[in-house]
Design an enzyme around this catalytic site. Structure first.
Site, PDB file in Angstrom:
ATOM      1  N   TYR A 238      43.647  41.124  38.785  1.00  0.00           N
ATOM      2  CA  TYR A 238      44.904  41.782  38.434  1.00  0.00           C
ATOM      3  C   TYR A 238      45.157  41.791  36.931  1.00  0.00           C
ATOM      4  O   TYR A 238      44.481  41.136  36.164  1.00  0.00           O
ATOM      5  CB  TYR A 238      46.087  41.250  39.209  1.00  0.00           C
ATOM      6  CG  TYR A 238      46.440  39.783  39.191  1.00  0.00           C
ATOM      7  CD1 TYR A 238      46.004  38.898  38.226  1.00  0.00           C
ATOM      8  CD2 TYR A 238      47.281  39.287  40.194  1.00  0.00           C
ATOM      9  CE1 TYR A 238      46.377  37.572  38.244  1.00  0.00           C
ATOM     10  CE2 TYR A 238      47.672  37.958  40.216  1.00  0.00           C
ATOM     11  CZ  TYR A 238      47.212  37.102  39.239  1.00  0.00           C
ATOM     12  OH  TYR A 238      47.597  35.797  39.271  1.00  0.00           O
ATOM     13  N   GLU A 239      46.143  42.616  36.537  1.00  0.00           N
ATOM     14  CA  GLU A 239      46.464  42.908  35.130  1.00  0.00           C
ATOM     15  C   GLU A 239      45.285  43.543  34.402  1.00  0.00           C
ATOM     16  O   GLU A 239      45.105  43.357  33.202  1.00  0.00           O
ATOM     17  CB  GLU A 239      46.937  41.648  34.395  1.00  0.00           C
ATOM     18  CG  GLU A 239      48.048  40.903  35.071  1.00  0.00           C
ATOM     19  CD  GLU A 239      49.252  41.763  35.418  1.00  0.00           C
ATOM     20  OE1 GLU A 239      49.413  42.836  34.822  1.00  0.00           O
ATOM     21  OE2 GLU A 239      50.028  41.360  36.304  1.00  0.00           O
ATOM     22  N   GLY A 240      44.500  44.310  35.129  1.00  0.00           N
ATOM     23  CA  GLY A 240      43.307  44.933  34.575  1.00  0.00           C
ATOM     24  C   GLY A 240      42.103  44.070  34.868  1.00  0.00           C
ATOM     25  O   GLY A 240      42.006  42.935  34.371  1.00  0.00           O
TER      26      GLY A 240
END
Length: 596
Positions: free
Chosen positions: A439-441
């Site tokens: 997550y978050e890229g």
């Protein structure tokens, strides 16, 4: 699950001795944050993490969250723990004093974040997302929005989310479909579905403030047509209390591999009333204020889990009796020796230790530059720090989470069969750590950010913020005999990084697939070299402090031994990484799609 002991001694070493963060008290607004205040803050944070958050980590994982009539119930103990957390002021420690915050430097906050994530990552998700929402509103919201929402987010009575992902789009936000229709009163009606929304619905706070990406009717196509809106669960009254229920509802929660006590929600917005944050069609820029903070915070999650896994591994290795030492019995009064005597177990423990302590040093290094970016009175210093933070953000996110997952897996291996079952808690760290790489890229996206955006930015200016001090450090210590075991390996790795940088930049200009093929290996090479630089500095500092004040507890000697281990057993990986980079991307792209 093993007990958690906050690593305060090493935190003080990094903050005060290695990086000299006490000089942050010279910056405007940080005058009171001397060692006399920083150390007690870290100690109190350690207490609530060890005594309140860690005891409900395993039970929260086993119980998980549940959805009842549109309301998510968090596991037993979580509401009470959150109340203690909020009443202790921990939701406010880095926030602007104008809105009730305490204004703590980021360099100290990263250590608090690490302890929270070591103790209970699922719990940490709730205040973590709120802080991201606070930052977006603080940086881009109107004065009216700031007055309405920031005091409540700061004191923790309200919480926040970030709503980006939709069922058909994740990283490629240009594809999102959520729409926002303008109303006569200046508000907007937001309609759409968002998925994977951490803390999207829960029972810890009296209101939840959603930061939502959506499109206006006249929005350009792609990412240039995205706007950001604040959409509260309950519409605030004139008195600032939760009022009428807004048109936003959690329709389901995800059943996940890990972080099960963190509610991950599907959120439906049905003509929900919202207000524009920042300028129309500039929502992505505003959201990236939140995203970049979250990427650094997720790096802190990886670091926290790396430390927890290390502590669990050491505790087990000291107690578990199996076999005898290869060089003769070490515990003759026992039926077998503790497994910590075995070379391969020590290899795994030292890998965990070197990764954890190296990442902790990097976390504070980057956070100190973030403080200088925001507070230093000299514009050129602020710009240099801003460049450095931009360069290092994808490295912190990807390297720390990769190493956090590796540490958890090493912990499972140290514990053997006991690591695979629930009793000792190591399998939870493995499951919890895995999401941090996604997550978050995803970490692959972080690598593309590094090679695609940061390498060539402003004529290579970002790179100079790292390359110049490292080159100067190597040159300045080249003739220091006691530093030779550290400088020689660092110089080799740094030379490999320089070669790889030139190669990736040159090949990438001719064929972008070449840069993409090298990105992940280049990211790892860069990260390991940065850790090598910090380990050389830690060894130097430990030698100096040992001469200055002695080493009664053996702390400085252990630091030097771990530094030697890193230089001899980890940093040589940069040679293989350079070979992989130099091989190019042909073999990655040559196979026909139909052959997969």
């Amino acid at each position: 699950m093993a007990d958690y002991t906050p690593p305060l001694r090493d935190m003080r070493f990094v903050y005060h001795e290695l990086l000299g963060c006490d000089d942050l008290a010279e910056l405007p607004g940080f005058e009171e944050f001397t060692a006399d205040l920083i150390d007690p803050i870290l100690e109190e944070a350690g207490k609530i993490c060890a005594e309140v958050l860690h005891p409900i980590n395993r039970s929260g994982d086993e119980e998980g969250c549940r959805l009842e009539n549109g309301v998510v119930r968090t596991p037993a103990g979580f509401p009470e723990a959150y109340r203690q957390f909020r009443e202790g002021g921990w939701t406010a420690i880095t926030c602007d004093p104008e809105y009730g915050g305490q204004g703590l430097p980021a360099a100290a906050d990263v250590l608090v974040t690490e302890m929270i994530c070591s103790a209970n990552l699922s719990f940490g998700m709730y205040p973590g997302l709120s802080h991201g929402a606070y930052l977006a509103l603080h940086s881009h919201g109107s004065e009216e929005l700031k007055r309405a929402y920031l005091p409540k987010l700061v004191d923790g009575t309200w919480s926040g989310t970030m709503c980006l992902t939709e069922p058909h789009c994740g990283t490629d936000l240009g594809l999102l479909r959520t729409k926002a229709e303008p109303q006569d009163d200046g508000s907007f009606r937001v309609t759409g579905t968002k998925i994977f929304i951490s803390a999207g619905e829960h029972d810890l706070t009296e209101n939840i403030i959603h930061l939502v990406l959506a499109r206006l009717p006249d929005a350009p196509k792609g990412s240039r047509g995205i706007s950001l809106f604040v959409v509260p669960k309950f519409l605030p009254t004139a008195e600032g209390t939760p009022g009428e229920r807004n048109g936003v509802m959690c329709s389901s929660i995800e059943h996940k591999m890990g972080i099960k006590a963190s509610s991950t929600c599907v959120m439906n917005f049905d003509e929900a009333q919202g207000w524009l944050v920042g300028a129309p069609h500039k929502g992505l820029q505003a959201m990236f204020t939140m995203m970049n903070n979250e990427r650094l915070a997720v790096g802190g999650q990886g670091l926290g889990l790396a430390e927890a896994a290390y502590q669990g591994s050491v505790a087990y290795a000291r107690e578990r009796l199996q076999g005898r030492s290869l060089t003769g019995t070490k515990a003759p009064d026992k039926p077998a020796d503790p497994i910590i005597v075995h070379p391969d177990v020590r290899r795994m423990l030292l890998l965990q230790r070197a990764a954890t302590e190296g990442c902790r040093a990097m976390a504070v290094w980057v956070a100190k530059e973030l403080d200088k970016q925001e507070r230093h009175p000299e514009p050129e210093v602020r710009k240099a720090s801003e460049d450095f933070v931009a360069l290092m953000t994808p490295i912190v996110k990807a390297l720390f989470t990769d190493l956090g997952f590796e540490n958890a897996n090493l912990g499972m291996q140290v514990l053997g069969g006991h690591g695979y079952i629930r009793e000792h808690g190591m399998e939870q760290y493995v499951r919890d750590a895995r999401i941090t790489q996604i997550y978050e890229g995803t970490n692959g996206i972080q690598a593309l950010d590094l090679v695609g955006r940061k390498l060539g930015a402003n004529g290579g200016r970002y790179l100079r913020r790292f390359f110049h001090p490292v080159a100067e450090y190597i040159e300045g210590h080249a003739e220091t005999p006691e530093m030779a075991p550290y400088i020689a390996p660092l110089a080799k790795a740094f030379g490999r990084l320089q070669t790889a940088t030139g190669t990736v930049a040159q090949r990438g200009l001719a064929n972008p697939d070449e840069a993409g093929a090298a990105a992940t290996d280049y990211m790892r090479l860069f990260g390991l070299t940065a850790l090598g630089y910090l380990w050389a500095r830690m060894a130097e500092t430990a030698m100096a402090k040992s001469r200055e004040s002695g080493d009664a507890d053996g702390f400085y000697a252990a630091k030097q031994v771990t530094a030697r281990f890193y230089m001899e057993r980890v940093l040589p990986q940069t040679g293989a990484l350079l070979s992989q980079i130099m091989a190019g991307g042909q073999t990655l792209m040559a196979l026909d799609e139909a052959a997969f």
